[in-house]
Write a protein that holds these residues in place. Structure first.
Motif, short mmCIF file in Angstrom:
data_model
loop_
_atom_site.label_atom_id
_atom_site.label_comp_id
_atom_site.label_asym_id
_atom_site.label_seq_id
_atom_site.Cartn_x
_atom_site.Cartn_y
_atom_site.Cartn_z
N ALA A 113 -20.89 -29.32 -8.59
CA ALA A 113 -19.47 -29.76 -8.74
C ALA A 113 -19.03 -29.39 -10.43
CB ALA A 113 -19.29 -31.18 -8.92
N TYR A 114 -20.06 -29.25 -11.33
CA TYR A 114 -19.75 -28.46 -12.28
C TYR A 114 -19.17 -26.87 -12.05
CZ TYR A 114 -21.05 -32.28 -15.46
OH TYR A 114 -21.09 -33.47 -16.26
N TYR A 115 -20.11 -26.28 -11.35
CA TYR A 115 -19.89 -25.09 -11.16
C TYR A 115 -18.50 -24.75 -10.33
CZ TYR A 115 -21.01 -20.15 -9.98
OH TYR A 115 -21.28 -18.78 -9.87
N LEU A 116 -18.06 -25.53 -9.47
CA LEU A 116 -17.01 -25.48 -8.88
C LEU A 116 -15.73 -25.89 -9.88
CD1 LEU A 116 -15.07 -25.06 -6.22
CD2 LEU A 116 -15.72 -27.16 -5.75
N LEU A 117 -16.07 -26.78 -10.78
CA LEU A 117 -14.81 -27.08 -12.00
C LEU A 117 -15.04 -25.87 -12.68
CD1 LEU A 117 -13.38 -29.41 -13.07
CD2 LEU A 117 -15.52 -29.99 -14.44
N GLY A 118 -16.02 -25.30 -13.19
CA GLY A 118 -15.83 -24.03 -13.84
C GLY A 118 -14.85 -22.88 -13.21
N ASP A 119 -15.27 -22.78 -11.78
CA ASP A 119 -14.52 -21.76 -11.24
C ASP A 119 -12.93 -22.19 -11.01
OD1 ASP A 119 -16.42 -19.86 -10.48
OD2 ASP A 119 -16.88 -20.75 -8.53
N ASN A 120 -12.61 -23.43 -10.89
CA ASN A 120 -11.37 -23.97 -10.79
C ASN A 120 -10.64 -23.57 -12.30
OD1 ASN A 120 -10.18 -25.82 -8.73
ND2 ASN A 120 -12.20 -26.52 -8.86
N TYR A 121 -11.25 -23.78 -13.25
CA TYR A 121 -10.78 -23.67 -14.53
C TYR A 121 -10.53 -22.27 -14.79
CZ TYR A 121 -10.88 -28.50 -16.11
OH TYR A 121 -10.72 -29.98 -16.30
N LEU A 122 -11.46 -21.16 -14.35
CA LEU A 122 -11.10 -19.73 -14.29
C LEU A 122 -10.06 -19.44 -13.86
CD1 LEU A 122 -14.90 -18.50 -13.72
CD2 LEU A 122 -13.44 -18.43 -16.07
N SER A 123 -9.98 -19.90 -12.51
CA SER A 123 -8.60 -19.88 -11.71
C SER A 123 -7.24 -20.12 -12.51
CB SER A 123 -8.75 -20.36 -10.16
OG SER A 123 -9.70 -19.78 -9.66
N VAL A 124 -7.22 -21.24 -13.20
CA VAL A 124 -6.08 -21.46 -13.88
C VAL A 124 -5.90 -21.00 -15.24
CG1 VAL A 124 -5.68 -23.60 -12.49
CG2 VAL A 124 -6.93 -23.63 -14.43
N GLY A 125 -6.93 -20.27 -15.68
CA GLY A 125 -6.97 -19.69 -16.88
C GLY A 125 -7.24 -20.57 -18.06
N ASN A 126 -7.98 -21.81 -17.92
CA ASN A 126 -8.24 -22.32 -18.95
C ASN A 126 -10.02 -22.08 -19.04
OD1 ASN A 126 -9.20 -24.71 -20.36
ND2 ASN A 126 -8.11 -26.15 -19.15
N TYR A 127 -10.08 -21.02 -20.09
CA TYR A 127 -11.42 -20.60 -20.09
C TYR A 127 -12.40 -21.36 -20.83
CZ TYR A 127 -8.69 -16.61 -18.38
OH TYR A 127 -8.14 -15.82 -17.64
N ASP A 128 -11.72 -21.99 -21.83
CA ASP A 128 -12.84 -23.18 -22.43
C ASP A 128 -13.57 -23.93 -21.89
OD1 ASP A 128 -12.26 -21.77 -25.12
OD2 ASP A 128 -10.54 -23.05 -25.72
N SER A 129 -12.65 -24.75 -20.98
CA SER A 129 -13.08 -25.71 -20.04
C SER A 129 -13.99 -25.09 -18.99
CB SER A 129 -11.90 -26.39 -19.35
OG SER A 129 -11.21 -27.25 -20.44
N ALA A 130 -13.80 -23.75 -18.61
CA ALA A 130 -14.38 -23.16 -17.49
C ALA A 130 -15.95 -23.05 -18.30
CB ALA A 130 -13.82 -21.66 -17.23
N ILE A 131 -16.07 -22.28 -19.45
CA ILE A 131 -17.31 -22.27 -20.23
C ILE A 131 -17.93 -23.29 -20.22
CG2 ILE A 131 -18.37 -21.53 -22.30
CD1 ILE A 131 -15.96 -19.54 -22.51
N TYR A 132 -17.31 -24.58 -20.61
CA TYR A 132 -18.20 -25.93 -20.78
C TYR A 132 -18.59 -26.23 -19.34
CZ TYR A 132 -19.33 -30.65 -20.92
OH TYR A 132 -19.81 -32.06 -21.13
N ALA A 133 -17.91 -26.24 -18.21
CA ALA A 133 -18.34 -26.79 -16.86
C ALA A 133 -19.26 -25.86 -16.53
CB ALA A 133 -17.03 -26.73 -16.11
N LEU A 134 -19.22 -24.33 -16.74
CA LEU A 134 -20.23 -23.60 -16.01
C LEU A 134 -21.55 -23.72 -16.87
CD1 LEU A 134 -17.96 -20.36 -15.40
CD2 LEU A 134 -19.07 -22.03 -13.78
#
Length: 149
Positions: A113-134
């Motif tokens: 779920a964290y991995y998918l969350l990171g992909d979601n954040y990458l898709s919307v351009g929220n890179y800081d949150s993507a890094i954290y989730a990944l």
């Protein structure tokens, strides 16, 4: 008489304390949901499996329907929550997917779920949150298939 009086007062204090403690804990979130029966567990597994099959056949609305039915039986089912989030992600409904990922993480701290969350954040351009989730997914030993390519 003094000892009897002290014992009586102690009993009253313990009784009052236990009553106050039980009332103060009444508002706390507890998992008092009844345990699932074997039939309910099997039904959830079947619904999730059917939803995954529908997802792989690109019948996303039907897949979501199966996951929704599973969640009506157990609203905290890890696999129904995760796969429902995956359907929303595939349909590019990132806000709903993110919300479902958080529900799954809140209940289960699930690495995928964290991995998918990171992909979601990458898709919307929220890179800081993507890094954290990944990073969270990595800490939970979720393999990164992109690194293997």
């Amino acid at each position: 008489l003094f000892i009897f009086g002290m014992a009586f007062i102690t009993m009253i204090v313990v009784f009052v304390y236990s009553m106050v403690n039980s009332f103060s804990n009444a508002g706390e979130a507890t998992d008092d949901s009844p345990a699932l029966t074997d039939v309910e567990s099997a039904m959830i597994d079947t619904l999730v499996d059917e939803g995954i099959a529908a997802y792989h056949q690109q019948r996303y609305d039907q897949a979501k329907g199966f996951f929704d039915k599973a969640l009506t039986i157990d609203n905290k089912n890890k696999f129904a929550l995760y796969n429902r989030a995956l359907v929303f992600y595939t349909q590019q409904d990132y806000a709903r997917s993110i919300s479902e990922c958080y529900r799954c993480i809140d209940y289960h701290d699930y690495g995928y779920a964290y991995y998918l969350l990171g992909d979601n954040y990458l898709s919307v351009g929220n890179y800081d949150s993507a890094i954290y989730a990944l990073e969270q997914a990595y800490q939970k030993d979720v393999p990164d298939p992109q690194l293997a390519v």
